[in-house]
Structures are given as C-alpha cells and as structure tokens.
Design a protein around this motif. Structure first.
Motif, mmCIF file in Angstrom:
data_model
loop_
_atom_site.group_PDB
_atom_site.id
_atom_site.type_symbol
_atom_site.label_atom_id
_atom_site.label_comp_id
_atom_site.label_asym_id
_atom_site.label_seq_id
_atom_site.Cartn_x
_atom_site.Cartn_y
_atom_site.Cartn_z
ATOM 1 N N TRP A 111 0.817 -1.214 0.000
ATOM 2 C CA TRP A 111 0.000 0.000 0.000
ATOM 3 C C TRP A 111 0.852 1.266 0.000
ATOM 4 O O TRP A 111 0.322 2.369 -0.120
ATOM 5 N N ARG A 114 0.155 4.579 -2.036
ATOM 6 C CA ARG A 114 -1.247 4.579 -2.479
ATOM 7 C C ARG A 114 -2.119 5.147 -1.389
ATOM 8 O O ARG A 114 -1.760 5.150 -0.215
ATOM 9 N N ASP A 115 -3.284 5.624 -1.778
ATOM 10 C CA ASP A 115 -4.253 6.078 -0.779
ATOM 11 C C ASP A 115 -4.792 4.861 -0.047
ATOM 12 O O ASP A 115 -5.096 3.832 -0.662
ATOM 13 N N TYR A 116 -4.900 4.982 1.267
ATOM 14 C CA TYR A 116 -5.463 3.903 2.066
ATOM 15 C C TYR A 116 -6.951 3.762 1.763
ATOM 16 O O TYR A 116 -7.605 4.735 1.372
#
Length: 121
Positions: A111, A114-116
């Motif tokens: 992740w 990246r946006d959670y």
C-alpha cells in the motif's frame, strides 16, 4: 462491506478481556456468537436487525486476516490494537519488541504510496 459492523466487532471484542480470550482461542465460535447476540445490541433494551457481516468479513475476522480487514476498510487502529492484544506477547517473546507491529507494516507494504482504503461509511 459494513465497515461500521466490522469496526464495532473489533472495538467491542478488544475492550472485553473475556471476549478477547474467546476470540483468540476459538475465533469461529466467537464471531458467530457476537454476530447473533452481541453485535445487534444497541443498548441493554434495544437491538438492530439492520447489520450483518458479509461472508468475506466473517472469514477475515475468523482467520485474523489483518490485511484483508484493512483492504476492506476496517479501521487500521482498531485492527492493530485488537491483534496486538492477541499476538504481541507471543511475538515479542520470539522476535523482540514491536515485532508484531513491524510485521503488520511489512504485510501492508504493497500500500506504500497509495491512498489507504476509506475507513468511514
């Protein structure tokens, strides 16, 4: 996914030593019991019929699959605290301090950048 219901499970079980012990020892039974009798409670006299776990949520909770729960949008802090309560003593004894937290970070490394997933409804 009902993030609310999964988060309610994580929150209520983490704060009750007996539920936490049962979740560690027999997660399948505890998840079923919680879903039938504890989760629907709104108060001592009120219950709800609106929420239920999906099969994927149920399996992730039963299998203590912290990555799947994270990816479904369960609140990361609630997930982390309950699984620290379950695993930290064992992991610390084997691998040293913060070993569970480091493993959690490693398992979520894909992740990075990246946006959670969203954690609210």
């Amino acid at each position: 996914m009902s993030r609310y219901y999964v988060n309610k499970f994580l929150y209520t079980v983490d704060r009750d030593p007996e539920l936490l012990r049962r979740y560690k020892e027999d997660p399948r039974n505890l998840v079923a019991t919680w879903e039938q009798s504890i989760g629907p409670k709104l108060s001592d006299v009120e219950t709800s019929t609106v929420h239920s776990l999906t099969d994927a949520e149920r399996e992730a909770l039963i299998n203590h699959d912290i990555v799947a729960l994270f990816e479904m949008g369960a609140h990361f802090f609630l997930s982390l605290t309950i699984f620290i309560a379950i695993y930290d003593d064992e992991w610390t004894a084997k691998y040293g301090p913060l070993s569970f937290q480091r493993d959690f970070a490693k398992r979520l490394a894909h992740w990075e950048g990246r946006d959670y997933p969203p954690v609210g409804e």
